[in-house]
Structures are given as C-alpha cells and as structure tokens.
Motif scaffolding. Structure first.
Motif, mmCIF file in Angstrom:
data_model
loop_
_atom_site.group_PDB
_atom_site.id
_atom_site.type_symbol
_atom_site.label_atom_id
_atom_site.label_comp_id
_atom_site.label_asym_id
_atom_site.label_seq_id
_atom_site.Cartn_x
_atom_site.Cartn_y
_atom_site.Cartn_z
ATOM 1 N N THR A 169 14.052 -4.674 -8.098
ATOM 2 C CA THR A 169 12.681 -5.629 -8.011
ATOM 3 C C THR A 169 11.941 -5.030 -7.908
ATOM 4 O OG1 THR A 169 13.854 -7.171 -6.750
ATOM 5 C CG2 THR A 169 14.319 -7.502 -9.610
ATOM 6 N N ALA A 170 12.077 -5.288 -5.628
ATOM 7 C CA ALA A 170 10.335 -4.610 -5.725
ATOM 8 C C ALA A 170 9.825 -3.814 -5.445
ATOM 9 C CB ALA A 170 11.723 -4.439 -4.061
ATOM 10 N N ALA A 171 10.399 -2.193 -6.143
ATOM 11 C CA ALA A 171 10.258 -1.123 -6.566
ATOM 12 C C ALA A 171 9.267 -1.744 -7.133
ATOM 13 C CB ALA A 171 11.325 -0.470 -6.846
ATOM 14 N N ALA A 172 9.799 -2.824 -8.738
ATOM 15 C CA ALA A 172 9.123 -2.655 -9.688
ATOM 16 C C ALA A 172 7.720 -3.165 -9.465
ATOM 17 C CB ALA A 172 9.783 -3.460 -11.146
ATOM 18 N N ALA A 173 7.354 -4.181 -8.376
ATOM 19 C CA ALA A 173 6.408 -5.400 -8.159
ATOM 20 C C ALA A 173 5.454 -4.574 -7.197
ATOM 21 C CB ALA A 173 6.678 -6.588 -6.944
ATOM 22 N N ALA A 174 5.965 -3.435 -6.621
ATOM 23 C CA ALA A 174 5.066 -2.667 -5.230
ATOM 24 C C ALA A 174 3.308 -1.971 -5.858
ATOM 25 C CB ALA A 174 6.379 -1.736 -4.416
ATOM 26 N N PRO A 175 2.550 -2.266 -6.025
ATOM 27 C CA PRO A 175 1.712 -2.500 -6.632
ATOM 28 C C PRO A 175 0.920 -1.022 -6.323
ATOM 29 C CG PRO A 175 1.390 -3.500 -5.151
ATOM 30 C CD PRO A 175 2.340 -3.525 -5.023
ATOM 31 N N ALA A 176 1.356 -0.033 -5.858
ATOM 32 C CA ALA A 176 0.201 0.903 -5.347
ATOM 33 C C ALA A 176 1.187 2.696 -5.720
ATOM 34 C CB ALA A 176 0.287 1.554 -4.342
ATOM 35 N N LEU A 177 3.093 2.242 -5.609
ATOM 36 C CA LEU A 177 3.760 2.304 -5.771
ATOM 37 C C LEU A 177 4.181 3.529 -7.022
ATOM 38 C CD1 LEU A 177 6.471 3.256 -4.743
ATOM 39 C CD2 LEU A 177 7.979 2.175 -6.529
ATOM 40 N N GLN A 178 4.134 5.308 -7.522
ATOM 41 C CA GLN A 178 3.847 5.739 -7.813
ATOM 42 C C GLN A 178 5.428 6.624 -8.308
ATOM 43 O OE1 GLN A 178 0.251 9.332 -6.797
ATOM 44 N NE2 GLN A 178 0.059 7.743 -5.493
ATOM 45 N N TRP A 179 6.107 6.808 -6.954
ATOM 46 C CA TRP A 179 7.400 7.388 -7.445
ATOM 47 C C TRP A 179 8.286 6.923 -6.090
ATOM 48 C CZ3 TRP A 179 9.498 11.484 -4.868
ATOM 49 C CH2 TRP A 179 9.017 12.136 -3.848
ATOM 50 N N ILE A 180 9.584 6.850 -6.538
ATOM 51 C CA ILE A 180 10.350 6.928 -5.946
ATOM 52 C C ILE A 180 11.845 7.539 -5.567
ATOM 53 C CG2 ILE A 180 11.993 4.953 -7.274
ATOM 54 C CD1 ILE A 180 13.128 3.622 -5.872
ATOM 55 N N GLN A 181 12.326 8.060 -4.402
ATOM 56 C CA GLN A 181 13.108 8.663 -4.305
ATOM 57 C C GLN A 181 14.536 8.342 -3.932
ATOM 58 O OE1 GLN A 181 13.361 12.614 -4.903
ATOM 59 N NE2 GLN A 181 15.751 11.539 -4.966
ATOM 60 N N LEU A 182 16.023 8.350 -4.861
ATOM 61 C CA LEU A 182 16.654 7.372 -4.732
ATOM 62 C C LEU A 182 17.898 8.474 -4.356
ATOM 63 C CD1 LEU A 182 17.636 6.200 -8.176
ATOM 64 C CD2 LEU A 182 16.540 4.781 -5.888
ATOM 65 N N ASN A 183 18.726 8.220 -2.941
ATOM 66 C CA ASN A 183 19.593 8.814 -2.356
ATOM 67 C C ASN A 183 20.910 8.699 -3.265
ATOM 68 O OD1 ASN A 183 21.017 6.449 -1.530
ATOM 69 N ND2 ASN A 183 19.940 6.045 0.055
ATOM 70 N N ASP B 115 0.968 -1.366 -0.471
ATOM 71 C CA ASP B 115 0.045 -0.014 -0.446
ATOM 72 C C ASP B 115 0.337 1.027 0.479
ATOM 73 O OD1 ASP B 115 -2.931 -1.629 0.372
ATOM 74 O OD2 ASP B 115 -1.618 -2.231 2.389
ATOM 75 N N VAL B 116 2.203 1.031 -0.337
ATOM 76 C CA VAL B 116 3.362 2.107 -0.607
ATOM 77 C C VAL B 116 3.092 3.151 -1.665
ATOM 78 C CG1 VAL B 116 5.344 2.770 -0.169
ATOM 79 C CG2 VAL B 116 5.153 2.004 1.528
ATOM 80 N N SER B 117 2.860 4.492 -1.379
ATOM 81 C CA SER B 117 3.049 5.282 -2.081
ATOM 82 C C SER B 117 4.049 5.762 -3.115
ATOM 83 C CB SER B 117 1.991 6.726 -2.280
ATOM 84 O OG SER B 117 0.753 6.201 -2.173
ATOM 85 N N VAL B 118 5.169 5.941 -2.433
ATOM 86 C CA VAL B 118 6.799 6.732 -2.306
ATOM 87 C C VAL B 118 7.213 6.114 -1.778
ATOM 88 C CG1 VAL B 118 7.347 8.891 -1.946
ATOM 89 C CG2 VAL B 118 5.211 8.754 -2.613
ATOM 90 N N VAL B 119 8.332 5.922 -1.711
ATOM 91 C CA VAL B 119 9.713 5.697 -1.048
ATOM 92 C C VAL B 119 10.583 6.064 -1.143
ATOM 93 C CG1 VAL B 119 11.399 3.788 -1.111
ATOM 94 C CG2 VAL B 119 9.539 2.416 -1.355
ATOM 95 N N ILE B 120 10.991 6.926 0.054
ATOM 96 C CA ILE B 120 12.220 7.484 0.029
ATOM 97 C C ILE B 120 13.757 6.964 0.060
ATOM 98 C CG2 ILE B 120 13.584 9.665 0.934
ATOM 99 C CD1 ILE B 120 10.636 10.549 1.600
ATOM 100 N N GLY B 121 14.652 5.647 -0.963
ATOM 101 C CA GLY B 121 15.689 5.451 -0.513
ATOM 102 C C GLY B 121 15.596 4.465 -1.205
ATOM 103 N N ASN B 122 16.780 3.954 -1.474
ATOM 104 C CA ASN B 122 16.572 2.537 -2.693
ATOM 105 C C ASN B 122 17.658 1.138 -2.475
ATOM 106 O OD1 ASN B 122 18.604 5.215 -3.075
ATOM 107 N ND2 ASN B 122 20.789 4.452 -4.297
#
Length: 297
Positions: A36-50, A25-32
């Motif tokens: 493959t986990a990011a691609a599989a996250a169904p609700a993910l809208q964007w990821i902020q890499l460090n 249910d995560v919309s945003v991830v901050i961190g690396n």
C-alpha cells in the motif's frame, strides 16, 4: 549497489520503519516495503522486490498503476529446487523415521522404499524454480518429466512433455511424484482440491513449495487419513504459520518445513538478488527495459 547508479542518491532504511512521507520524492524502491505504501508513493517508477512472488504488489498496483514491479526471478532456483529434492528423499527413504529411531537407540529397518529412477514426475509450475527442479530430477533418473504451465511455451530440454493447467487432469494420474511450484492468485487457489488429490496415483507423493492455498487443506487431510497418498512434503501451508493444533503436524506421512525453502539462508540467493537489482538500476539509468517485470496477472 551504488556503483551501478552513481548519479543517484541512495537512502537506507529498514522496511518496517518506512512511512509514506519517506516516499514522496522516491523514484525507485529496492526491497519489500508495504504494498500500500508503494501504491501511494506519487513519484515511484518501479520497485525491485527481493522475492520471486509478487501477489500483494500486483493487487496494489491495480489501484495505482503508475509504477512497475520487478521480482527476483532467478534468485531462488538453487535453494528451493534442492529443498524439494531433499523433501522427496526424506519421504521415500524414511529419513525422518530413522532420525526418531536413532534418538531412541532403535536398530530397525523400514523395509519398503521407492526410487526416483524410472519414475514419472509432474512439475506443476514451470517457471525458474520449477525448471531447475525438473533439471535436477531428470538428472537423478526420472524417466518422464511432465511440466505444467499456465500457457503454451517452449519446452525446456529437461522436460519430456509440456501441457497447460487446463490439461492437468489428463496427466495427474500418471505421476509418481507431483511437485508444486505455483505462484499465488485466484487462478491457483485450491487447484489441488479433493477431486484432483484423488486423481493422483495411489501411493504417490506430493511436494508443495509454491503457495499453501494452492492445496485444499481440509481435502488433503481427508485424503491422507485414508492412505491414498504415500507422503506429502509441505514448505508452505494454509494458513501460515500452521496452527499448533492442526492435524497435519501429527500425520506420519507428512513432512513440514516452515516456509524456509527460499529466504536468504543460502548466500548465493542473496548475491543473485543484489545482482538482479544492480542490473535493473543500470537499465533504468540508461533508459533500457527492466528485467523480471511482473504483469498484472
């Protein structure tokens, strides 16, 4: 960080412990997290890499493009460009040799040196870090700074000439110093092969802080062993870590650091990453475009 998006719920977890179920249910991830986990996250809208680079995430997004990737462009320019300057001075002024002689209590000079003043410097990769390096090297007196980028664009004030990678062969032989700050990808893999290494001016210097595989490692050893280049500074190698038995370790004209030009060793780098993430959170909650969005190059 939470003050940038007070209406959001924040969950904190070390990236090594993140599993797919944590991201349902995560919309945003901050961190690396794992690409493959990011691609599989169904609700993910964007990821902020460090990190400034995003090679693995770009590859993962090609398989599932429902999310955006934002990198930390702008965070590492101070640390990495200063590292590059330090590598150059170490090589042209023989600081490493003097450290060894000091340890052995030997008072002896290395007589031949060269100067950045009046030199021609080629910067291969004219992004944030490359531009920062160009600004510093110009300030140290370089007569001509040539910037090389993938496509045409505005010329920074600190650069005298700009060309594309297709034109690299026409300028490579002019440079006293070649600084590589290239991103990863098939386009840059092996871009400095034996042919191009031999095109470099005899007695010139090469610094690479971008991607290790941008330089053909076998060709580099061959050209170095023949004395064509005066020195090479490597913060990145292919492979990494560099095997203990690799000949590069023992070459007198090679200066190696273990991929430490960036990282979080400089406090300002970390602070900039936090500010970038915070601004993007505010953009997202306000329905505004995100910063540092990475395209599918």
């Amino acid at each position: 960080m939470e003050s940038c998006a007070p209406e959001c719920e924040f969950i904190y977890k070390p990236k090594e412990l993140v599993v797919d179920s944590d991201l349902e249910d995560v919309s945003v991830v901050i961190g690396n997290i794992r690409p493959t986990a990011a691609a599989a996250a169904p609700a993910l809208q964007w990821i902020q890499l460090n990190t400034a680079g995003a090679d693995e995430y770009v590859a993962a997004r090609r398989a599932a493009d429902h999310w955006q990737i934002c990198c930390a462009r702008g965070a590492y320019s101070i640390a990495v460009s200063e590292h590059m300057i330090g590598m150059l001075f170490d090589m042209i002024r023989h600081f490493g040799e003097y450290h060894r002689k000091q340890a052995e209590h030997i008072w002896e000079a290395n007589t031949h040196i060269v100067s950045i003043e009046g030199s021609t410097v080629l910067v291969l990769g004219l992004g944030d870090i490359g531009s920062s390096f160009a600004h510093k090297i110009k300030g140290l007196g370089a007569a001509t700074v040539i910037g090389v980028r993938r496509s045409c664009g505005p010329k920074p004030d600190c650069v005298d000439e700009v060309c594309t990678t297709d034109e690299l062969d026409s300028v490579l032989g002019r440079a006293d110093f070649v600084a590589m700050v290239l991103p990863g990808g098939e386009e840059t893999r092996g871009i400095m092969d034996e042919r191009r290494l031999r095109m470099m001016k005899k007695g010139s210097y090469l610094v690479n802080v971008g991607r290790g595989n941008a330089v053909d490692s076998a060709a580099l050893k061959k050209v170095l062993s023949e004395g064509h280049l005066a020195g090479v500074g490597l913060d990145v190698t292919d492979p990494e870590p560099l095997p203990a038995d690799d000949p590069l370790w023992d070459m007198e004209n090679v200066f190696i650091t273990p991929h430490v030009a960036g990282q979080f060793y400089l406090d300002e780098t970390f602070e900039r990453i936090v500010r970038i993430a915070g601004r993007n959170l505010r953009h997202w909650t306000s329905g505004e475009p995100l910063e540092n969005v990475v395209g599918l190059y």
